[in-house]
Design an enzyme around this catalytic site. Sequence first.
Site, PDB file in Angstrom:
ATOM      1  N   CYS A   1      -2.944   3.102  -0.289  1.00 31.75           N
ATOM      2  CA  CYS A   1      -3.612   2.213   0.670  1.00 31.75           C
ATOM      3  C   CYS A   1      -4.905   1.706   0.037  1.00 31.75           C
ATOM      4  O   CYS A   1      -5.246   0.533   0.114  1.00 31.75           O
ATOM      5  CB  CYS A   1      -3.980   2.956   1.952  1.00 31.75           C
ATOM      6  SG  CYS A   1      -2.655   3.881   2.728  1.00 31.75           S
TER       7      CYS A   1
ATOM      8  N   HIS B   1      -6.594  -2.095  -0.342  1.00 26.69           N
ATOM      9  CA  HIS B   1      -7.519  -2.366   0.753  1.00 26.69           C
ATOM     10  C   HIS B   1      -8.919  -1.804   0.529  1.00 26.69           C
ATOM     11  O   HIS B   1      -9.764  -1.870   1.406  1.00 26.69           O
ATOM     12  CB  HIS B   1      -6.927  -1.870   2.072  1.00 26.69           C
ATOM     13  CG  HIS B   1      -5.672  -2.608   2.428  1.00 26.69           C
ATOM     14  ND1 HIS B   1      -5.683  -3.917   2.815  1.00 26.69           N
ATOM     15  CD2 HIS B   1      -4.364  -2.234   2.397  1.00 26.69           C
ATOM     16  CE1 HIS B   1      -4.438  -4.325   3.041  1.00 26.69           C
ATOM     17  NE2 HIS B   1      -3.620  -3.327   2.775  1.00 26.69           N
TER      18      HIS B   1
ATOM     19  N   ARG C   1       2.377  -1.509  11.615  1.00 27.72           N
ATOM     20  CA  ARG C   1       1.737  -2.059  10.413  1.00 27.72           C
ATOM     21  C   ARG C   1       1.809  -1.056   9.254  1.00 27.72           C
ATOM     22  O   ARG C   1       2.041  -1.427   8.105  1.00 27.72           O
ATOM     23  CB  ARG C   1       0.275  -2.413  10.731  1.00 27.72           C
ATOM     24  CG  ARG C   1      -0.443  -3.130   9.620  1.00 27.72           C
ATOM     25  CD  ARG C   1       0.082  -4.535   9.405  1.00 27.72           C
ATOM     26  NE  ARG C   1      -0.521  -5.153   8.233  1.00 27.72           N
ATOM     27  CZ  ARG C   1       0.105  -5.336   7.073  1.00 27.72           C
ATOM     28  NH1 ARG C   1       1.357  -4.963   6.929  1.00 27.72           N
ATOM     29  NH2 ARG C   1      -0.502  -5.898   6.052  1.00 27.72           N
TER      30      ARG C   1
ATOM     31  N   CYS D   1       3.478  -1.737   5.634  1.00 32.07           N
ATOM     32  CA  CYS D   1       2.756  -1.549   4.379  1.00 32.07           C
ATOM     33  C   CYS D   1       3.522  -0.633   3.437  1.00 32.07           C
ATOM     34  O   CYS D   1       3.634  -0.913   2.247  1.00 32.07           O
ATOM     35  CB  CYS D   1       1.381  -0.936   4.642  1.00 32.07           C
ATOM     36  SG  CYS D   1       0.104  -2.164   4.865  1.00 32.07           S
TER      37      CYS D   1
END
Lengths: 299, 96, 105
Positions: free
Chosen positions: A213, A217, A256, A260
């Site tokens: 992640c 991000h 979501r 992802c």
Amino acid sequence: MKTKITWCLAIISIMILSACSDSETLKGDTEVQPAVQASTVNYQQKVNQDVKRFREFFASKFPNIELEEFVNGAYAIDAATREQWLEIEEFPPYEIPVEEGQEFFEAPFANGKTYADCFENGGIGIRQNFPYFDEKTNQVITLELAINQCREANGEQPLDYGQGELASISAYMANESRDNVFDIKVNSEAAYKAYMAGKQFFYSKRGQLNFACADCHLKISGSLLRADILSPAIGHPTGMPVYRSNWGELGTIGHRYRECNKNVRAEPLDYQSESYRNLEFYQTVMSNGLVVNGPSSRK
Amino acid sequence: MKKVFYAILFSLFFSSPCFANAQQSIEQAEKNLEKVAKLEFEWSTTAPLIQKAKKALADGNEKIAEALAKEAIAQTEYGFIQAEYASKNWQEGEPK
Amino acid sequence: MKGTRILLSSLLVTVIAAFSSITLAQESGLSAELAQGKAIAFDRRKGNCLACHYIQGGALMGTTGPGLVAMKQRFPDRQRLITQVTDARLNNKNTIMPPFGAHGI
């Protein structure tokens, strides 16, 4: 034939030899680092230091962006797409789901009770208290989980977690909590463990494409992946649930997360699995101090 | 590092001629998949490979089935390596 | 596995040749390989290099990775470039580039 047998024997003997020299084999579980021993540790303080470092990272990466802007994801940092988004927000696509959510929320269960009976303050203005760590059941409780627990406690079937009725109820509850500030607590060793598990998930590379992640991000947030701007992780949970135009409907944070994971070619986990709840816990703690702005609309 | 070594040894073992058998490879792939799923490091590409391998075997294409199953096994082993790597190095991605 | 190898090598040929001073037309011997490599690099389901990198002639390119220009200067050692595509972790352990070869992407 002879070489084949020799080959087999050689490998078998290596296997036996190495098995004898050390009994350690492939384990079926990851080792969770024992984070702390003493009970006097101030967990909240440790967590607050993480929050500080997290904020500082994004503050130095995007020096012209005010902290409170990060609730708007990629639109906080990109002027061009922000314009389009602001236009969409004038007639937001989540308006109808919010209205439907209110109807669902207020409709009594078969036993005559309603969702309001399950939540503090009748369920109004409380979105910022989720997810929280429940010391009694020793787990993270997300808003969506609490909604379904409420249903089950009243003899109703649980709803699907990704999209549809539950997402609409969640959207209504968020909408009634707008501008309330997140301040998720991590006060015990057990809560800290859940927090650390979520944190570890956030920074672990997975899937065939080998992305964490944090890679997209955090590390390279703000840059373009094809034509899409990678949103900064700070503020991710504040706008949930989200109406994504490429879904064409509203979806929960779990929806979501699954998307992802699929994008990096990792098999998505179950909705509300312990790991996803811990991840949401960690991410929301990282967004402490920001306001509820859900539901939101995104590309 | 030791676990990686075992993983390689493991794959060597099962890719050796002693185990040139599609059915066994498929079973091995499924076993590994269950393990790697438990670790939450399953790739979304692996289960479809196993399905393809099964179909190939049912259609009598033993060699293709074997190759597909081997690829599936390899993917699960990379998942093991990722799990192991992440458990030791995840903190490297944290803001300093 | 062998297929991947061939794909990767033609991909490399493209990457290297596309940015050297020689134009595509002059490299007639390599043109078929070049075209194949370019197809892989630009294909979303294969190389998908454009997701992160600028490549001359591409569209909708990402800015995540460095632009693929002056590759000969940046990678005088061809083997290092091959490694960068097959398993970039060997060049830089904190890379975020997917290990295209190692993971059979």
